[in-house]
Write a protein that holds these residues in place. Structure first.
Motif, PDB file in Angstrom:
ATOM      1  N   SER A   1       0.556   1.444   0.722  1.00 26.45           N
ATOM      2  CA  SER A   1      -0.681   1.850   1.401  1.00 26.45           C
ATOM      3  C   SER A   1      -1.046   3.296   1.081  1.00 26.45           C
ATOM      4  O   SER A   1      -2.171   3.724   1.365  1.00 26.45           O
ATOM      5  CB  SER A   1      -0.542   1.690   2.922  1.00 26.45           C
ATOM      6  OG  SER A   1      -0.515   0.329   3.249  1.00 26.45           O
TER       7      SER A   1
ATOM      8  N   MET B   1      -2.833   0.633  11.108  1.00 28.30           N
ATOM      9  CA  MET B   1      -2.415  -0.369  10.113  1.00 28.30           C
ATOM     10  C   MET B   1      -2.744  -1.796  10.590  1.00 28.30           C
ATOM     11  O   MET B   1      -2.412  -2.762   9.926  1.00 28.30           O
ATOM     12  CB  MET B   1      -0.897  -0.308   9.886  1.00 28.30           C
ATOM     13  CG  MET B   1      -0.341   1.022   9.482  1.00 28.30           C
ATOM     14  SD  MET B   1      -0.305   1.263   7.708  1.00 28.30           S
ATOM     15  CE  MET B   1       1.030   0.240   7.173  1.00 28.30           C
TER      16      MET B   1
ATOM     17  N   HIS C   1      -2.541  -4.405   3.891  1.00 30.20           N
ATOM     18  CA  HIS C   1      -3.135  -3.462   4.833  1.00 30.20           C
ATOM     19  C   HIS C   1      -4.398  -2.817   4.299  1.00 30.20           C
ATOM     20  O   HIS C   1      -4.355  -2.050   3.346  1.00 30.20           O
ATOM     21  CB  HIS C   1      -2.135  -2.362   5.184  1.00 30.20           C
ATOM     22  CG  HIS C   1      -0.899  -2.896   5.817  1.00 30.20           C
ATOM     23  ND1 HIS C   1       0.332  -2.797   5.239  1.00 30.20           N
ATOM     24  CD2 HIS C   1      -0.723  -3.564   6.975  1.00 30.20           C
ATOM     25  CE1 HIS C   1       1.217  -3.399   6.022  1.00 30.20           C
ATOM     26  NE2 HIS C   1       0.609  -3.866   7.067  1.00 30.20           N
TER      27      HIS C   1
ATOM     28  N   GLY D   1      -7.279  -0.975  -0.297  1.00 29.87           N
ATOM     29  CA  GLY D   1      -6.006  -1.023   0.443  1.00 29.87           C
ATOM     30  C   GLY D   1      -4.965  -1.840  -0.299  1.00 29.87           C
ATOM     31  O   GLY D   1      -5.206  -2.320  -1.410  1.00 29.87           O
ATOM     32  N   SER D   2      -3.815  -2.018   0.325  1.00 27.31           N
ATOM     33  CA  SER D   2      -2.753  -2.793  -0.303  1.00 27.31           C
ATOM     34  C   SER D   2      -2.982  -4.281  -0.019  1.00 27.31           C
ATOM     35  O   SER D   2      -3.930  -4.647   0.682  1.00 27.31           O
ATOM     36  CB  SER D   2      -1.406  -2.368   0.289  1.00 27.31           C
ATOM     37  OG  SER D   2      -1.304  -2.855   1.610  1.00 27.31           O
TER      38      SER D   2
END
Ligand code: BGC
Length: 430
Positions: free
Chosen positions: A390, A315, A55, A51-52
């Motif tokens: 994301s 999210m 998130h 993920g980022s």
């Protein structure tokens, strides 16, 4: 606070704008800009990390998607560049009377000062396709992405950035003015100053508080000057800017939490709008969440948020419709019309979306009853799309997109929203 009783019908003001939003990079496909270059360097790392920076999904199906490097490459996105007629047919069938989209700067000015006529013609066709279906266009001039030549010259922190943006704006507004009444100069300038510079998490990932302030200053100036410029070109135009505001509460009455809440509120909600208020025909509000502030020195920065509502989007964002009411009330002091240019949820199972929309509208209606001049509501987003760092796993769309075949499928919640748009009213059910 108590809401209206079950069975009550909430009517919205006459000529209310009902629609959904999108942005060029997130749906069009085939764009080459600062984001497309940045994401190539990041995709493998993000896939490894699942993920980022902010998130990471908790749902196993989404976790699987977030581990695929291709998730982070925008590529053909939704192929929206080629499928806008089909998309606007869908918007019409859903009773939308307005639609927000953005122009991709890197397409129309791929080299500094050299405009691509074919691409300008493309956007003319896009606005005309909306009019043909009786849908009012709201056009965003800048939604996060920059041409590569602009980035190489230092982006928004570089010399002359505002003049460069004005040259582009002048050209677009001159070309499209006959078909566009509503202009949004910029999408979330504060988000960009914070995420791209102060936190250094998004392109150009230049972590610097000084640059963050400089960029915000440039974006304020760019909006104010674009406002004057657009009015010179078209005296009838309605010009605004969209910002994402957060409803903050303090966890308790302890002074450090109260102080932290005040500082966050100032930065997120009060720093930008007062500086553009004299140059705005309306304010664009984007509301996604609420934040209950509790400073815990033994935790990371995530410890700021102590939300207790357990209903979360894919999210991990808390669903807190009441917050939109408090934010709208806080904007009343500016005495300007407000358009809700974004409000939405990543919800791939479509389990929460219909209630999410209805509940936010119920609270919006309450604010309208109390004198806030809300003129429109745009759900984010019309289509599932590329959710920045994301990637593709978050699904915000009223319309589901199959990223292989590009087939569109209208979600059940979209029909519930369509009924509200059609009736310009909402019936409260329990
Ligand atoms: C941005 C959109 C984004 C949405 C959901 C907004 O802040 O304008 O581009 O997709 O939030 O994260």
């Amino acid at each position: 606070m108590n809401l209206n009783k079950s069975g009550a019908i909430l009517k919205f003001p006459k000529n209310f704008l009902w629609g959904a939003s999108s942005s060029a990079y997130q749906i069009e496909g085939g764009n080459i800009n600062d984001w497309s270059e940045w994401e190539k360097k990041r995709a493998n790392k993000q896939a490894r990390e699942g993920g980022s920076a902010y998130h990471k999904p908790s749902d196993p199906e989404l976790q699987r998607k977030a581990k695929n490097p291709l998730n982070y490459i925008c590529g053909r996105a939704c192929d929206g560049y080629n499928r806008y007629e089909e998309d606007f047919d869908i918007a019409k069938s859903l009773n939308h009377n307005a639609h927000r989209f953005s122009i991709e700067w890197s397409r129309v000015e791929p080299e500094e000062g050299k405009f691509n006529k074919k691409e300008i013609e493309h956007y003319k066709k896009v606005v005309q396709a909306l009019h043909k279906r009786g849908i009012e266009p709201l056009v965003t001039l800048w939604h996060y992405t920059n041409p590569l030549w602009f980035t190489r010259a230092g982006g928004w922190a570089g010399k002359g950035s505002v003049d460069k943006f004005l040259r582009y704006s002048e050209r677009i507004v001159t070309e499209l003015k006959d078909d566009v009444k509503y202009w949004i100069t910029e999408n979330e300038p504060e988000t960009v100053a914070r995420n791209s510079y102060i936190l250094g998490a998004r392109p150009p990932q230049k972590k610097s508080v000084i640059k963050g302030f400089r960029v915000l200053g440039a974006l304020v100036e760019a909006h104010n000057r674009a406002y004057d410029l657009i009015h010179e070109i078209d005296g009838e135009a309605k010009v605004g800017c969209s910002e994402s505001l957060v409803y903050f509460e303090s966890y308790n009455n302890w002074p450090h939490n109260l102080l932290a809440k005040k500082i966050l509120e100032y930065w997120r909600n009060e720093k930008f709008f007062p500086r553009i208020i004299e140059h705005s025909d309306f304010l664009g509000l984007q509301y996604y969440f609420h934040s209950c502030v509790r400073i815990n020195p033994f935790k990371s920065w995530k410890g700021f948020q102590y939300n207790e509502n357990k209903k979360l989007s894919d999210m991990g964002w808390e669903i807190y419709p009441e917050g939109i009411y408090y934010i709208l009330k806080s904007l009343k002091k500016y005495n300007l019309p407000i358009i809700i240019t974004e409000n939405g949820i990543a919800d791939y199972k479509d389990g929460y979306r219909a209630d999410f929309i209805k509940d936010h509208l119920i609270w919006t209606h309450r604010a309208i009853e109390e004198g806030v001049k809300v003129k429109g509501y745009f759900y984010w987003s019309f289509l599932d799309n590329f959710e920045w760092d994301s990637g593709f796993w978050p699904r915000f769309g009223l319309v589901e997109v199959d990223y292989k075949s590009f087939e569109r499928k209208i979600r059940p919640s979209a029909w519930i929203y369509a009924k509200i748009c059609k009736n310009n009213a909402l019936r409260i059910t329990n």
